[in-house]
Scaffold this active site. Structure first.
Site, PDB file in Angstrom:
ATOM      1  CG  ASP A  28      -2.251   0.668   0.908  1.00  0.00           C
ATOM      2  OD1 ASP A  28      -2.233   1.896   0.672  1.00  0.00           O
ATOM      3  OD2 ASP A  28      -3.281  -0.027   0.877  1.00  0.00           O
ATOM      4  CB  SER A  81      -6.896   2.252  -0.571  1.00  0.00           C
ATOM      5  OG  SER A  81      -5.640   2.439  -0.009  1.00  0.00           O
ATOM      6  CG  ASP A 171      -6.976  12.416   1.325  1.00  0.00           C
ATOM      7  OD1 ASP A 171      -6.128  11.512   1.461  1.00  0.00           O
ATOM      8  OD2 ASP A 171      -8.180  12.259   1.592  1.00  0.00           O
ATOM      9  NE  ARG A 286     -11.409   5.340   0.535  1.00  0.00           N
ATOM     10  CZ  ARG A 286     -10.107   5.189   0.520  1.00  0.00           C
ATOM     11  NH1 ARG A 286      -9.369   5.802  -0.394  1.00  0.00           N
ATOM     12  NH2 ARG A 286      -9.507   4.440   1.421  1.00  0.00           N
ATOM     13  CE  LYS A 361      -3.773   1.188   4.093  1.00  0.00           C
ATOM     14  NZ  LYS A 361      -4.176   2.271   3.210  1.00  0.00           N
ATOM     15  CG  ASP A 430      -1.433   4.485   2.439  1.00  0.00           C
ATOM     16  OD1 ASP A 430      -1.295   5.419   1.628  1.00  0.00           O
ATOM     17  OD2 ASP A 430      -2.434   4.353   3.162  1.00  0.00           O
ATOM     18  CG  HIS A 434      -1.757   8.602   4.845  1.00  0.00           C
ATOM     19  ND1 HIS A 434      -1.985   9.531   3.864  1.00  0.00           N
ATOM     20  CD2 HIS A 434      -2.300   7.438   4.409  1.00  0.00           C
ATOM     21  CE1 HIS A 434      -2.648   8.941   2.869  1.00  0.00           C
ATOM     22  NE2 HIS A 434      -2.845   7.671   3.175  1.00  0.00           N
TER      23      HIS A 434
HETATM   24  O1  LIG Z   1      -6.583   6.766   4.756  1.00  0.00           O
HETATM   25  C1  LIG Z   1      -7.380   6.959   3.823  1.00  0.00           C
HETATM   26  O2  LIG Z   1      -8.599   6.986   3.972  1.00  0.00           O
HETATM   27  C2  LIG Z   1      -6.833   7.189   2.426  1.00  0.00           C
HETATM   28  C3  LIG Z   1      -6.389   8.619   2.319  1.00  0.00           C
HETATM   29  O3  LIG Z   1      -7.463   9.485   2.474  1.00  0.00           O
HETATM   30  O4  LIG Z   1      -5.771   6.317   2.172  1.00  0.00           O
HETATM   31  P1  LIG Z   1      -6.004   4.933   1.385  1.00  0.00           P
HETATM   32  O5  LIG Z   1      -6.647   5.299   0.085  1.00  0.00           O
HETATM   33  O6  LIG Z   1      -4.600   4.403   1.167  1.00  0.00           O
HETATM   34  O7  LIG Z   1      -6.822   4.059   2.223  1.00  0.00           O
HETATM   35 MN   LIG Z   2      -3.772   2.472  -0.421  1.00  0.00          MN
HETATM   36 MN   LIG Z   3      -3.460   6.011   2.029  1.00  0.00          MN
END
Ligand SMILES: O=C(O)[C@@H](CO)OP(=O)(O)O
Ligand SMILES: [Mn+2]
Ligand SMILES: [Mn+2]
Length: 559
Positions: A28, A81, A171, A286, A361, A430, A434
């Site tokens: 990731d 992701s 983001d 999302r 994840k 990832d 962040h």
């Molecule tokens: O943490 C999340 O929600 C996103 C970034 O906004 O990361 P990822 O797409 O890797 O899950």
């Molecule tokens: Mn990701």
């Molecule tokens: Mn991410």
């Protein structure tokens, strides 16, 4: 594809055998970028990933992981992701939530749909509450969509509007929350000038308030509930601008983790708790980080925390976040219909599947992979293993996360020979990327690399095949840059840390003792992206991909 000629049966691949164990490893947030000091993957010791890159050139390449290649509106949209794993699992490019909401707002169709008509019934007597992420990151939500929605709702009869904001800094740059609040406040002032009673009512940082995922920490959702629904929070302010400015003054404060706050009137009363008769819209498109709040708002039976008071509301999501659970029941825009995913095909064709990650994840390699669908296709053919994530910490304090545990479970699954496909997500690059902590991200990349090694060693032992790739960039670039690629400095002369994903391509490598000789990456798919991986993996299981899938990345040459 007409239903009469549809079949789950995949044709045999003319050259590639069945029965090899295939490991699909997704790192990731692991993109490819110039090697400099802000590229944590370059700085970290990553001998396994390095050896794949330096190995046979026909077995390592880059694929696109952002913008239109993953169904996002523009080439300026970084990968994420959800869209990344959707593309990996579905083998086709679907117009994603961001794009579908853009279209519905532009055409005005959003206001003609069942979801909007439903919430509109509350506009006469009740308040409309909008809850979501306030930024222009485009991963979970977009400010311009919120602005259009506010305008559209007021033109369609909403008289009293309360916005419950979640600050970003993940983001988008940390500190940008202040500007986004200013913009929103301006818009709300304009609405007030037109006679609409519109105000920000509560807020908090996205990682601390509301936007947990995969049930890692219900406390996050509860803090949101208390502020948004009950009007209770440890911090009270007269305005949201004052709130974010003041809360950011605390040592180590950042946008992602701002504590919950409510806005109060001159008598100290919360200006916008959610009460009977109100309408609520969660405006993120999302899914993953909206499912938990959607359950709290929608479910009669709910035991994850004490809601204290459960208002009778009309609730709609910007999208339906989970098609299998039909959650929420009402929504403003129909989600992409991601059907016939590779996971479903493979299960129909006898491929026994194991999927694993840690909680933060876990849904990526299951829910997203399967087209935003929860649960198994066939429980007798599949096993999904979730390693509990640490909760209540930022992952820079634990950068190794559960990489070792994920690798061990996966190794054991491979060696058990009970599965034909093992699929994992290694979150480190990832999740630690962040946090913006460069040193910790270097440790994270090393840990992910070690996990890859353990999985590849097991594949070696069983004569299997590996596919190692990533879902989008993050750890390979930790600094905000100008157009010519130079790091940008802030007013104190310090570099501006990039906590977000990137626009970079990601690597994909294939290999292992089970890979038939003569298999190599084709040269005629130069623009290949994540959606080309599913057909590739189907080939490695000995099948041809369905004809409407994006083409395979590999060919078999006689040698
Ligand atoms: O943490 C999340 O929600 C996103 C970034 O906004 O990361 P990822 O797409 O890797 O899950
Ligand atoms: Mn990701
Ligand atoms: Mn991410």
């Amino acid at each position: 594809m007409g239903s009469s000629d549809f079949s789950w049966k995949l044709p045999d691949h003319p050259k590639l055998p069945k029965g090899k164990t295939v490991a699909v490893v997704v790192l990731d947030g692991w993109g490819e970028a110039n090697p400099d000091e802000y590229n944590c993957i370059h700085v970290a010791q990553t001998p396994t990933m390095d050896s794949l890159k330096k190995g046979a050139p026909e077995k390592w390449r880059l694929v696109r992981a952002h913008g239109k290649a993953v169904g996002l509106p523009t080439e300026d949209d970084m990968g994420n992701s959800e869209v990344g794993h959707n593309a990996l699992g579905a083998g086709r490019i679907f117009a994603q939530g961001a794009k579908l909401v853009d279209l519905a707002l532009a055409s005005g169709k959003i206001y003609e749909g069942e979801g909007f008509k439903y919430i509109k019934e509350s506009f006469d007597q009740g308040t409309l509450h909008l809850i979501g992420l306030l930024s222009d990151g485009g991963v979970h939500s977009r400010l311009d969509q919120l602005q259009l929605l506010l305008k559209g709702c007021s033109e369609n009869g909403a008289k009293r509007i309360r916005v419950h904001i979640l600050t970003d800094g993940r983001d988008v740059l940390d500190g940008s929350s202040v500007g986004f609040v200013e913009t929103l406040e301006n818009d709300l002032a304009q609405l007030r000038a037109k006679g609409v009673d519109a105000q920000i009512a509560s807020g908090g940082g996205r990682m601390n308030v509301t936007m947990d995922r995969y049930e890692n920490d219900w406390g996050v959702v509860k803090r949101g509930w208390d502020a948004q629904v009950l009007g209770e929070a440890p911090h009270k302010f007269r305005s949201a601008l004052e709130a974010v400015k003041k809360l950011r003054e605390e040592p180590k404060a950042n946008d992602q983790y701002l504590p919950p706050f409510v806005i109060v009137d001159e008598s100290g009363k919360a200006v916008g708790p959610i009460v009977d008769g109100d309408a609520v819209v969660t405006f993120n498109f999302r899914a993953d980080r909206m499912v938990m709040i959607a359950k709290a708002l929608e479910y009669q039976d709910f035991d994850k925390f004490d809601r204290v008071r459960v208002p009778k509301i009309r609730y709609a999501g910007m999208l339906q976040y989970d098609g299998e659970l039909k959650l929420p029941n009402h929504y403003l825009v129909s989600p992409p219909e991601i059907e016939r995913t590779s996971g479903e095909y493979l299960v129909h064709n006898g491929v026994r599947t194991f999927a694993c990650s840690e909680t933060v994840k876990f849904g990526h390699v299951t829910f997203f992979w399967n087209g935003n669908r929860s649960g198994y296709f066939n429980p007798s053919m599949e096993e999904y293993v979730e390693i509990p994530s640490d909760s209540g910490i930022t992952f820079n304090v634990q950068p190794k996360m559960k990489a070792l545990e994920i690798a061990e479970k996966t190794r054991d699954a491979i060696l058990s020979r009970k599965f034909d496909q093992v699929r994992v997500n290694l979150p480190n690059g990832d999740m630690v990327g962040h946090t913006g902590d460069i040193e910790a991200t270097v440790v994270a990349c090393k840990a992910a690399d070690e996990a890859v090694k353990m999985i590849l060693d097991a594949i070696e032992q069983v004569g299997g095949i590996y596919v190692v790739t990533a879902d989008h960039g993050n750890a390979e670039d930790m600094v905000k840059r100008n157009k010519s690629g130079q790091p940008l400095l802030d007013k104190d002369g310090k570099i501006q840390i990039l906590t977000s994903h990137t626009l970079q391509p990601v690597p994909i490598a294939i290999g292992g003792p089970g890979l038939a000789s003569g298999v190599r990456f084709r040269k005629d798919v130069p623009d290949g992206g994540l959606a080309n991986v599913a057909a590739t993996v189907m080939n490695l299981h000995g099948f041809e991909a369905p004809s409407d899938y994006e083409t395979t990345l590999i060919e078999v040459v006689d040698n």
